[in-house]
Each structure stands twice: as structure tokens, then as C-alpha cells.
Design a protein around this motif. Structure first.
Motif, PDB file in Angstrom:
ATOM      1  N   UNK A 103      -6.012 -15.190  14.695  1.00  0.00           N
ATOM      2  CA  UNK A 103      -5.001 -15.605  13.714  1.00  0.00           C
ATOM      3  C   UNK A 103      -5.656 -16.414  12.606  1.00  0.00           C
ATOM      4  N   UNK A 104      -6.591 -17.275  12.983  1.00  0.00           N
ATOM      5  CA  UNK A 104      -7.295 -18.038  11.959  1.00  0.00           C
ATOM      6  C   UNK A 104      -8.007 -17.109  11.001  1.00  0.00           C
ATOM      7  N   UNK A 105      -8.639 -16.077  11.556  1.00  0.00           N
ATOM      8  CA  UNK A 105      -9.355 -15.128  10.713  1.00  0.00           C
ATOM      9  C   UNK A 105      -8.425 -14.454   9.720  1.00  0.00           C
ATOM     10  N   UNK A 112      -8.541 -15.041   5.692  1.00  0.00           N
ATOM     11  CA  UNK A 112      -8.730 -13.897   4.812  1.00  0.00           C
ATOM     12  C   UNK A 112      -7.778 -13.973   3.622  1.00  0.00           C
ATOM     13  N   UNK A 113      -6.521 -14.164   3.901  1.00  0.00           N
ATOM     14  CA  UNK A 113      -5.537 -14.215   2.815  1.00  0.00           C
ATOM     15  C   UNK A 113      -5.781 -15.415   1.916  1.00  0.00           C
ATOM     16  N   UNK A 114      -6.103 -16.547   2.522  1.00  0.00           N
ATOM     17  CA  UNK A 114      -6.338 -17.754   1.723  1.00  0.00           C
ATOM     18  C   UNK A 114      -7.532 -17.541   0.797  1.00  0.00           C
ATOM     19  N   UNK A 124      -0.447 -21.108  16.108  1.00  0.00           N
ATOM     20  CA  UNK A 124      -1.344 -22.254  15.992  1.00  0.00           C
ATOM     21  C   UNK A 124      -2.526 -21.899  15.094  1.00  0.00           C
ATOM     22  N   UNK A 125      -3.027 -20.681  15.271  1.00  0.00           N
ATOM     23  CA  UNK A 125      -4.171 -20.248  14.469  1.00  0.00           C
ATOM     24  C   UNK A 125      -3.826 -20.173  12.991  1.00  0.00           C
TER      25      UNK A 125
END
Lengths: 359, 359
Positions: A170-172, A176-178, A210-211
Motif C-alpha cells: 500500500x505504501x508503494x 507512486x501517486x504522490x 495503514x500503508x
DNA sequence: CCGGTTTAGCAAACCGGTTTAGCGAACGGT
DNA sequence: ACCGTTCGCTAAACCGGTTTGCTAAACCGG
């Protein structure tokens, strides 16, 4: 339909016909060395002409094992098979059980009771999807003394487990979008009750959330509750929820969906609204299911090794059933990774302003 | 992982602990009327505190039934679950077996031998997909005396069967394209060996081909062998085969695919070649699988009631196991119908000429 | 108080195989 | 000719339950 009268041939029938004891018949198949080659051959020939097959249940009873493992899920089977995530997972499990000569039984609530289904299941071990420690079923399995492996549930000394780095994935996706410049996002979570992309809903959903949140917080992007919507992990669910969000005046430039199916639905909704993907809207899915090959444009998504998850779970379970040298650990955590395809692109500047204005 | 030492509690353990005979313990669960309410309750309580569950295999042995039915397919399970057609079918079977309290076991070749797998399967009956009368396996099942239902195989007195009007469906698809003015067609057949949309390949393929051909013949449309290409029933297969056909100089205005997945691949190939669907190319799939919801444009296809096929097969089988009043027939033929969506359109005139020139 | 019926529970047979223990015959050595 | 093996096979126990047949005690009415 099939014959009723034709009773099944039992071992005694063969013994009588061949003029030997039933022990001899058993030997003829299982320890031919204990019989003269001649008699063994004769018995076998009698057996084949009579059409004798040892009764598998009786054999199980003495063998003390069923050579079958169970896949358990708390949903009705109808829902289970409708879920492509599950099919993929089952594919993995099946590959290794089959290779090792094990059968595969599906265990689902019988008349609403998983406990009953577990008690009736003739298996040597269980791979459980979508249940965690809290579930009373887990306790039931343990009571029956069946080895088990929990998938997408935290490690625990008494049983094996296979997890995936949902939070990292999820962080990835968020990163990516950010990094593409998106700051106005919509998160599509998974509705617990229905067809779930991933079955152990609560935990998986929370981990993924959370990610996402960790990255957005760090980037200083506010994530108001209206930015997190819930939809069933289906095409229709994603479509509807995006249309609704649009009607509510939200104008996200990026969507983080916890399921591929819903992401595909968003693609469809965008097309309907005349929004070009990825030029005007970036969409990221989750799971990297086969259906991503059918979408237009191809979907950027977080890959998780679903099939391997099944394989690992089965392997750990079989290992526990027949321990061999150099047994691998009982607990595995598999990696996730972002797969960038063509549903995401840098934020276009002119939209960026519009978005800020809208915010 | 799980405890090894903790031996399973047997009925004798409960009997000893409760100070009764094992028969009494059995009665306490199965015929409580034969015991005083008091003793029955005491036995049950002892049983629960000890964590006693009757051994399902032993119970099967005396009961003479397994309360489980098998789904048999000649492919490896890995392939089976990768096939969305199969998932849908299994969904149907599962729905009714579950409702009737039956378990579901998957039967696939064990170390290459279906026979062996059948002999070992602890089931009361079998739903067989992708095998027909000729297959030796069918003979094997009959020998073991198991009731069975054959899917997509012709009726036969000894067992039930469920079929679908493949030929009629194919006719509908062909008629649709012909009535839209298309005369230059490409037929994409299913490669037998790999992932099949429909598993009983040979017959299904032939029936569908017969249907296409009947309509085209009648319309006076020649169908040279170069117009019939074979591809695995996958996205990639359809994509590749269409690109190859294009390179070979074929310029069809319509495609009749025997599988939805390949049809979706054609859509992708067309996009890649800059061909607009449906304006310049019409595509018709077959089966109407869930994946049709993800394609762009939505796929026109021949619907067959896959899920219901599973339901009917299971119903017929269960009926044969526990005959009840008013039993429905052992053989069913289900209908197919064309579902027109947006991947087909009337032939544009200017292309019509180009096509004729090309012919 | 007695014969007949019910009730409560037990022992043993059974389901259909596998496996252990053992027995008679053939064989080998001396 | 005799003893000890080995060979080839059988009888019986066992796996873990369910079910049948039976017995002893409680219960009943007369």
C-alpha cells in the motif's frame, strides 16, 4: 441412472473367488513380496475380472490418514468460487497438493456452521483463508487436533502461517501517486460482507489502509473521511462508488483501490464521465489479478504473489504432516511490489490548479 | 506446529471417563431417546470437556456414505482453477451441494492417472467435466459403481448428463454477424491442449464449428481453412492469433471466437493495430464469462448458463443418490442465447468494398 | 405379590480393509 | 533322519465408530 443392484465387490468376494484368505488379497496389492509370484498374479487377475477396488474409506481408517487436505473459508462456496482471488490461491494450493498425491476438499459452513463442517471433514490438515486467531473456528480445529496453516493472519506458535506485506504494498502504491504529483486522492476500501478480493477482510483492509495513510501523512496530504469510501470488491462496486463520489463533488486526480475489480470499475466509470485515464485520472489497484489483463488501459496495481501464497501454505502444511529433513520455517511473509502499467501518469498542471481550487 | 503428543480422543476414552459403554456414548449423540436424559447429558458434557469429535472416517465406514461428491476433470488442478469457466461451473455445483449438506472434493489425475485418483476418492458420486463416453475413465467410474453425471457429453442411459445447445448458440452468433452485413469472417477455435474455456474440448469445438458453418453455408459465404484459426482460450492466445492473421493479409470485418478470453485478446490486438471496434471490426465471443465486464467495448457474446449447468449437474447427481418423489429427468439440455453488447455493429459500406477486393 | 411390559444400558457383531502373530510344509545342512 | 530356517499363507486383532440383540432392573396393573 447407475445400477443399484450391482453391489460393490469387497475383499472377501475376491478372497473367496480366488480361494485364499482376505489377508492374501491385501498382500497381493500392498506387499506382493509376501506371496509367491504365482498366487499374487492369480489374485490380481481375479480382482481385475471382478472389478475390485479397495474401499477408500476402509483403507483410510486403518491407514490413519486421508491423503487429503482441506481448504477452509468462512464464506459460502458460491461466493468463494466467484472470487478470482480465491481461484488463484486455490490454484497454488492445488498445484502442490496434487504433486504430492494429496486430494483437495473444500470446507465451508454447513447449514451455517463451520464447526460442523470441520468436524465432518475427512482431511489430514487445513489451509484456512480469511480466519484469524480470534475466530472460534480456529479453536475448533485445534481441538480436533488437525494441523493447520493460517493465511493472511499473524504468526502463532501452534500453527503455520503465510502473510504478505500488505502495508508495504500500500505504501508503494501511495508513494507512486504522490511522486507523480497527485495530492487529491480517493481511497476505495473493501466492503467486508460481500465478495472480497481478499478474504481475511478486516486485517487486510486495516493493513493496507495503514500503508496508504503512512505515506500520505508524511507527504502532508490530508485524508479526510470523505476521501475514504467503501465498496464491494467488484466491478460494479467500484463503478458505483466512483460515480457517487463524483456526484458528491469530489474531483480526485488519483484513486487508490484495495481491489483490482473495483479499480476496473473506476476505469469504466471514468470512461462514462468522459474522464481520460491516465491523462486526467490515475488509478492503482491491488492484488494484480488476471483480470488486469482485460482492462483498458492496463491497470497499475500492487502485485502480491497470490498463487505462491497458496503454494507456500500447502507446502508448510504438508511439511507438518510428514516432517522431513531441513524443514523450512512454519511462517512465511511474502513480498508485494508495485506493477506500473498504463493507468497512472504524472499530474497534469492545469488540472492541479483546478483540484486545489476544489479542495 | 500443532501438537503431536495430544492424541485424538476416541469414543472409548469418553466411555471410560463417563463410566458407560461406548454404545451409550454413541447413543448420547445419535439416538438420545435410548438413554435417560440424565445420563445422556452427562455423557455429552464429558465429551465436550474432553474435546471429543467422532472420527469422520469411522463414521463414514459404518454409514456407508461419505456425504461428499466429487468434481472430476482430466486436467491438472492448476489449470482447472486458472480457468474462469470452471470456477463458474464449480460455483454452481457448490451452491447446491452445500445447501444439501454435502462436501466437495476435487478429483484430478494423481501422478498422471485419473483412474488412481478415482479409486482413492471418498465420494458418493461424481460430476465429470470434460470427459465423454469414449474416455476410459468413465468406464473406471462405472466399475467402481459410483453414480455420475457427465457434463457436455451426450446422454446415455447409465448416467445423467447436462448439455448446452452449443450449435444453436454458434448459429446465433454467426447469424448476428451475417445480418449486420459481414461476409468476411475469422473464426477462432479453441486449442485442445491448454487452458480451455470449455473443457470437453473436442465435442464442444465441433458442435460450435458446425453451428457457425451451417449459417455461413446458407448465406453462401465461403469458409476457407485459412479463415479458421486455432488459439488457446486465453487473452494472449486471441491477441497473437489475430495479429498473425492480420500479418498474413487477412482483413476480416468480423470475428467469431469460441472463447471470451480470446475475443478479449482480439479487442486488444485491434486496438494495437489501430482498428476501431465495433466501427471497423465486429467481435463475438462465447460463454459470457464474468471477464466480459472488463473489456472495452463490452463484448457481444453467446451466453451459456454455466453456473446453472453446475447446479443442474449437482442436482441430478444428488437426486440419484437419494431418490425422492417427482424426480426430474436425468438428462438436461440447457439453452444458449446471444447477448448483444457493443463489440458488434453493421458493416460500414466503404469497408465492404475493400473486403471484397481482399477476398 | 406376581407376570408382563418398559426402560436403561451393555456386549458383541459389523463396516471393509490392513497388519501382526503364528502355523504347517518344504528345504537345507549335517 | 533330524533340526532349524525359510516360505507361503491364514486366523485374528485392529482402526473407531454404529447398530442389533439382549439382560437386568424398574414399573405397571390386578
Amino acid at each position: 441412472m447407475t445400477e443399484g443392484p450391482l453391489a460393490r465387490i469387497r475383499i472377501d468376494d475376491v478372497a473367496r473367488e480366488a480361494g485364499v484368505s482376505k489377508a492374501a488379497v491385501s498382500f497381493a496389492f500392498n506387499s506382493p513380496g509376501r506371496l509367491s509370484e504365482e498366487t499374487a498374479a492369480r489374485i490380481r487377475s481375479v480382482a481385475t475380472t471382478l472389478g475390485y477396488r479397495p474401499h477408500p474409506v476402509a483403507r483410510m481408517l486403518t491407514a490413519g490418514s486421508t491423503a487429503t487436505i482441506g481448504i477452509l473459508s468462512p464464506q459460502a462456496l458460491g461466493q468463494v468460487f466467484a472470487n478470482p482471488f480465491f481461484s488463484l490461491f486455490a490454484e497454488g494450493v492445488a498445484t502442490v497438493t496434487e504433486e504430492r498425491g494429496f486430494g483437495l476438499l473444500f470446507i465451508s459452513p454447513l447449514h451455517g456452521s463451520l464447526e460442523r463442517a470441520i468436524a465432518r471433514a475427512t482431511v489430514d490438515g487445513i489451509v484456512a483463508l480469511g480466519v484469524d486467531e480470534q475466530h472460534p473456528e480456529v479453536e475448533a480445529i485445534r481441538r480436533v487436533g488437525l494441523p493447520m496453516v493460517l493465511v493472511d493472519a499473524p504468526a502463532w506458535p501452534e500453527h503455520g502461517s503465510v502473510e504478505v506485506d500488505d502495508e508495504g504494498g500500500a505504501r508503494g502504491a501511495a508513494r507512486h501517486l504522490v511522486s507523480l504529483g497527485h495530492r487529491d486522492l480517493l481511497i476505495i476500501s473493501i466492503e467486508p460482507a460481500t465478495h472480497m478480493s481478499d478474504v481475511s477482510s478486516e486485517n487486510v483492509v486495516n493493513r493496507r489502509l495503514r500503508g496508504y495513510r503512512a505515506v500520505l501523512d508524511e507527504a502532508g496530504i490530508a485524508l479526510g473521511p470523505e476521501r475514504i469510501v467503501v465498496a464491494p470488491a467488484t466491478f460494479e462496486g467500484g463503478e458505483a462508488v466512483f460515480l457517487r463520489a463524483w456526484e458528491d463533488g469530489l474531483r480526485p486526480t488519483g484513486v487508490l483501490s484495495m481491489s483490482d475489480a473495483a479499480a476496473a470499475g473506476v476505469l469504466q466509470a471514468a470512461r462514462h464521465l468522459g474522464i481520460r485515464v491516465p491523462e486526467q485520472l490515475s488509478v492503482v489497484g491491488f492484488d494484480d489479478l488476471p483480470l488486469t489483463r482485460f482492462t483498458d488501459p492496463p491497470l497499475t496495481t500492487v502485485h502480491q504473489p497470490v498463487r505462491r501464497k497458496g503454494e507456500e501454505a500447502a507446502r508448510i502444511l504438508l511439511e507438518a504432516l510428514a516432517p522431513r529433513a531441513g524443514r523450512p520455517g512454519d511462517h512465511r511473509i511474502l513480498e508485494t511490489r508495485l506493477v506500473v502499467r498504463r493507468s497512472t501518469a504524472p499530474l497534469a498542471d492545469h488540472r492541479s490548479e483546478e483540484v486545489v481550487a476544489n479542495d
